[in-house]
Design a protein around this motif. Structure first.
Motif, PDB file in Angstrom:
ATOM      1  N   ALA A  31       0.803  -1.404  -0.063  1.00 54.93           N
ATOM      2  CA  ALA A  31       0.337  -0.479  -0.244  1.00 54.93           C
ATOM      3  C   ALA A  31       0.812   1.229   0.078  1.00 54.93           C
ATOM      4  O   ALA A  31       0.548   2.395  -0.794  1.00 54.93           O
ATOM      5  N   GLU A  32       2.342   1.326   0.652  1.00 55.96           N
ATOM      6  CA  GLU A  32       2.737   2.401   1.098  1.00 55.96           C
ATOM      7  C   GLU A  32       3.387   2.493  -0.481  1.00 55.96           C
ATOM      8  O   GLU A  32       3.886   4.123  -0.811  1.00 55.96           O
ATOM      9  N   ALA A  33       3.855   1.268  -1.006  1.00 55.05           N
ATOM     10  CA  ALA A  33       4.691   1.233  -2.432  1.00 55.05           C
ATOM     11  C   ALA A  33       3.716   2.200  -3.686  1.00 55.05           C
ATOM     12  O   ALA A  33       3.957   3.117  -4.223  1.00 55.05           O
ATOM     13  N   VAL A  34       2.125   1.678  -3.712  1.00 53.00           N
ATOM     14  CA  VAL A  34       1.585   2.069  -5.000  1.00 53.00           C
ATOM     15  C   VAL A  34       1.233   3.660  -5.102  1.00 53.00           C
ATOM     16  O   VAL A  34       0.880   3.969  -5.508  1.00 53.00           O
ATOM     17  N   SER A  35       0.513   4.046  -2.980  1.00 51.32           N
ATOM     18  CA  SER A  35       0.556   5.121  -2.964  1.00 51.32           C
ATOM     19  C   SER A  35       2.044   6.076  -2.959  1.00 51.32           C
ATOM     20  O   SER A  35       1.470   7.930  -2.873  1.00 51.32           O
ATOM     21  N   SER A  89       3.594   6.863  -5.189  1.00 54.97           N
ATOM     22  CA  SER A  89       3.746   7.754  -7.179  1.00 54.97           C
ATOM     23  C   SER A  89       2.543   7.484  -7.945  1.00 54.97           C
ATOM     24  O   SER A  89       1.717   6.311  -7.856  1.00 54.97           O
ATOM     25  N   PRO A  90       2.550   8.260  -8.713  1.00 58.07           N
ATOM     26  CA  PRO A  90       1.661   8.358  -9.579  1.00 58.07           C
ATOM     27  C   PRO A  90       1.528   7.212 -10.714  1.00 58.07           C
ATOM     28  O   PRO A  90       0.346   7.136 -11.554  1.00 58.07           O
ATOM     29  N   LEU A  91       2.524   6.619 -10.910  1.00 55.53           N
ATOM     30  CA  LEU A  91       3.038   5.209 -11.918  1.00 55.53           C
ATOM     31  C   LEU A  91       3.455   4.259 -10.778  1.00 55.53           C
ATOM     32  O   LEU A  91       4.522   4.106 -10.327  1.00 55.53           O
ATOM     33  N   VAL A  92       2.575   2.529 -11.599  1.00 57.46           N
ATOM     34  CA  VAL A  92       2.928   1.957 -10.504  1.00 57.46           C
ATOM     35  C   VAL A  92       3.191   0.544 -11.454  1.00 57.46           C
ATOM     36  O   VAL A  92       2.424  -0.228 -12.334  1.00 57.46           O
ATOM     37  N   VAL A  93       4.765  -0.476 -11.537  1.00 56.57           N
ATOM     38  CA  VAL A  93       5.277  -1.039 -12.329  1.00 56.57           C
ATOM     39  C   VAL A  93       5.050  -2.316 -11.712  1.00 56.57           C
ATOM     40  O   VAL A  93       5.955  -2.105 -10.476  1.00 56.57           O
ATOM     41  N   VAL A  94       4.244  -3.441 -11.902  1.00 58.70           N
ATOM     42  CA  VAL A  94       3.915  -4.543 -11.311  1.00 58.70           C
ATOM     43  C   VAL A  94       5.504  -5.793 -12.169  1.00 58.70           C
ATOM     44  O   VAL A  94       4.570  -5.815 -13.524  1.00 58.70           O
ATOM     45  N   CYS A  95       6.131  -6.249 -11.696  1.00 59.56           N
ATOM     46  CA  CYS A  95       6.082  -7.283 -12.322  1.00 59.56           C
ATOM     47  C   CYS A  95       7.522  -8.524 -11.896  1.00 59.56           C
ATOM     48  O   CYS A  95       8.039  -8.591 -11.102  1.00 59.56           O
ATOM     49  N   VAL A  96       6.270  -9.252 -11.693  1.00 58.59           N
ATOM     50  CA  VAL A  96       6.526 -10.644 -10.649  1.00 58.59           C
ATOM     51  C   VAL A  96       6.395 -11.345 -11.801  1.00 58.59           C
ATOM     52  O   VAL A  96       5.943 -12.099 -12.556  1.00 58.59           O
ATOM     53  N   LEU A  97       6.231 -13.242 -10.549  1.00 58.01           N
ATOM     54  CA  LEU A  97       6.156 -14.424 -11.739  1.00 58.01           C
ATOM     55  C   LEU A  97       5.116 -14.216 -12.222  1.00 58.01           C
ATOM     56  O   LEU A  97       5.549 -15.157 -13.569  1.00 58.01           O
ATOM     57  N   ASP A  98       4.307 -14.723 -11.901  1.00 60.31           N
ATOM     58  CA  ASP A  98       3.220 -15.086 -12.438  1.00 60.31           C
ATOM     59  C   ASP A  98       1.875 -13.789 -11.890  1.00 60.31           C
ATOM     60  O   ASP A  98       1.182 -13.254 -10.850  1.00 60.31           O
ATOM     61  N   TYR A  99       0.842 -14.000 -13.040  1.00 58.95           N
ATOM     62  CA  TYR A  99      -0.629 -13.448 -12.566  1.00 58.95           C
ATOM     63  C   TYR A  99      -1.438 -13.831 -10.983  1.00 58.95           C
ATOM     64  O   TYR A  99      -1.637 -12.912 -10.384  1.00 58.95           O
ATOM     65  N   ARG A 128      -3.983   5.927 -10.112  1.00 60.30           N
ATOM     66  CA  ARG A 128      -2.809   5.676 -10.134  1.00 60.30           C
ATOM     67  C   ARG A 128      -3.042   4.990 -11.965  1.00 60.30           C
ATOM     68  O   ARG A 128      -3.732   4.461 -12.424  1.00 60.30           O
ATOM     69  N   VAL A 129      -1.964   5.162 -12.808  1.00 61.27           N
ATOM     70  CA  VAL A 129      -1.848   4.111 -13.627  1.00 61.27           C
ATOM     71  C   VAL A 129      -1.102   2.971 -13.367  1.00 61.27           C
ATOM     72  O   VAL A 129      -0.026   3.084 -12.946  1.00 61.27           O
ATOM     73  N   LEU A 130      -1.631   1.653 -13.796  1.00 63.43           N
ATOM     74  CA  LEU A 130      -0.804   0.678 -13.579  1.00 63.43           C
ATOM     75  C   LEU A 130      -0.333  -0.077 -14.558  1.00 63.43           C
ATOM     76  O   LEU A 130      -1.222  -0.208 -15.679  1.00 63.43           O
ATOM     77  N   VAL A 131       0.843  -0.330 -14.673  1.00 62.11           N
ATOM     78  CA  VAL A 131       1.543  -0.837 -15.467  1.00 62.11           C
ATOM     79  C   VAL A 131       2.039  -2.573 -15.416  1.00 62.11           C
ATOM     80  O   VAL A 131       2.389  -2.580 -14.439  1.00 62.11           O
ATOM     81  N   ASN A 132       1.311  -3.429 -15.716  1.00 62.37           N
ATOM     82  CA  ASN A 132       1.581  -4.793 -15.934  1.00 62.37           C
ATOM     83  C   ASN A 132       2.436  -5.280 -17.175  1.00 62.37           C
ATOM     84  O   ASN A 132       1.939  -5.338 -17.590  1.00 62.37           O
ATOM     85  N   LEU A 133       3.820  -5.829 -16.246  1.00 65.23           N
ATOM     86  CA  LEU A 133       4.949  -6.382 -16.980  1.00 65.23           C
ATOM     87  C   LEU A 133       5.007  -8.166 -16.963  1.00 65.23           C
ATOM     88  O   LEU A 133       5.646  -7.890 -17.398  1.00 65.23           O
ATOM     89  N   THR A 134       4.412  -7.706 -15.494  1.00 70.75           N
ATOM     90  CA  THR A 134       4.098  -9.662 -15.653  1.00 70.75           C
ATOM     91  C   THR A 134       3.500 -10.740 -17.146  1.00 70.75           C
ATOM     92  O   THR A 134       2.797 -10.343 -17.600  1.00 70.75           O
TER      93      THR A 134
END
Ligand code: FVH
Length: 291
Positions: free
Chosen positions: A57-61, A63-73, A90-96
């Motif tokens: 929650a602290e990480a998401v709060s 920045s306006p741009l949140v990039v996620v890159c984890v193992l899988d969905y 936020r703008v959520l960018v999922n690169l998983t």
């Protein structure tokens, strides 16, 4: 670099790729907040100037741009679902990496949260991130892409594919399939040439221009597939079948596993048995489509 004027960015997931993404943002001067399930993976990035978030929650709060890159969905869902409220605006960018269906489901969740969603695919390995050889494919909200294209350029070249949030995953899986076909063929070629003491590097000096030339012909093949034009314009399926047979036979004689050729041989067999032996290579697409 003056980090004060740069958009703050958050990266969630600091495996090999997530850490490279965070490094790309740091290098470009973005104030970068990071979070990883195993917190110690943030240490090297914090030493380079990143801020460690104590919670998602602290990480998401941050920045306006949140990039996620984890193992899988499944992992992305586990991380993001509890922070639904923080995700708003936020703008959520999922690169998983995942399937188009998984990407569309996550996009629907983001919309319910009031977040703009971009799904992405990384056509690069971690060491390429931030350099010109890294290509990242994006899809989803066109407005979000237009607004955040500048920040995303810190990671490599960007290509926006369209509004459907499943597009990047679709292209990713198709491009990876093409890559695995090439890599499997390359390994077989190296094993075969090695039986006669030809070194891998020596062979590769000819494999690369050969594959370059064949790759340059792919638009022609694609055009024929789209047009449904299966007439031969060079080598027939009969001829290709004989060629694959020859490679398989010689491989067996040399003690090299020829299994890598079996799926192609099966397609050729089927199409020839159906009376298409005089067709061109594009004709094989029909055998694939029926599966
Ligand atoms: N590495 C590459 O070359 C490829 C290039 C193309 C794109 N892929 C995709 O990127 C995603 C992440 O890949 P990665 O290389 O960073 O993978 P790992 O180093 O194994 O790190 C995995 C991270 O995922 C976290 N994680 C796993 N499960 C969970 C979970 N249930 N909850 C929260 N986080 C989870 C893991 O955390 P930890 O184990 O360190 O605590 C890592 O941060 C992937 O989709 C590739 O296909 C990379």
């Amino acid at each position: 670099m003056d980090t004060d004027t740069r958009t703050p960015v958050t990266v969630i997931g600091l495996g090999a790729m997530g850490a490279a993404l965070a490094g790309g943002f740091l290098k470009a001067g973005h104030p970068t907040t990071v979070w990883n399930r195993s917190a110690q993976k943030a240490d090297a990035l914090v030493a380079r100037g990143a801020t460690r978030a104590a919670t998602v929650a602290e990480a998401v709060s941050a920045s306006p741009l949140v990039v996620v890159c984890v193992l899988d969905y499944a992992a992305a869902g586990a991380v993001l679902t509890p922070v639904e409220r923080a995700m708003s605006s936020r703008v959520l960018v999922n690169l998983t990496t995942g399937t188009p269906r998984e990407a569309r489901r996550l996009a629907a969740w983001a919309a319910e949260c009031g977040a703009a969603y971009l799904d992405g695919a990384i056509m690069a390995v971690p060491r390429m991130i931030g350099g010109p050889e890294a290509l990242l494919l994006y899809c989803g909200s066109a407005d979000a892409f237009a607004a955040r294209e500048g920040e995303l350029a810190s990671l490599g070249a960007s290509r926006y594919l369209g509004a459907d949030p499943g597009l990047a995953s679709l292209y990713d899986l198709a491009l990876l399939s093409a890559m695995y076909g090439m890599l499997g063929g390359f390994l077989h070629a190296v094993a075969l040439a090695g039986t006669e003491q030809v070194a891998a590097t020596e062979l590769t000096s000819l494999v690369v221009p050969w594959l370059d030339a064949m790759a340059a012909d792919l638009p022609h093949l694609a055009g024929r597939i789209e047009a449904g034009d299966f007439a031969t314009d060079g080598s027939t399926l009969d001829l290709n079948r004989a060629g694959v047979d020859l490679i398989a036979r010689y491989s067996r004689e040399q003690g090299v596993d020829a299994g890598q050729l079996a799926p192609l041989r099966a397609l050729l067999d089927r199409r020839v048995a159906e009376g298409h032996g005089a067709d061109g290579f594009a004709s094989l697409i029909e055998a694939l489509r029926r599966r």
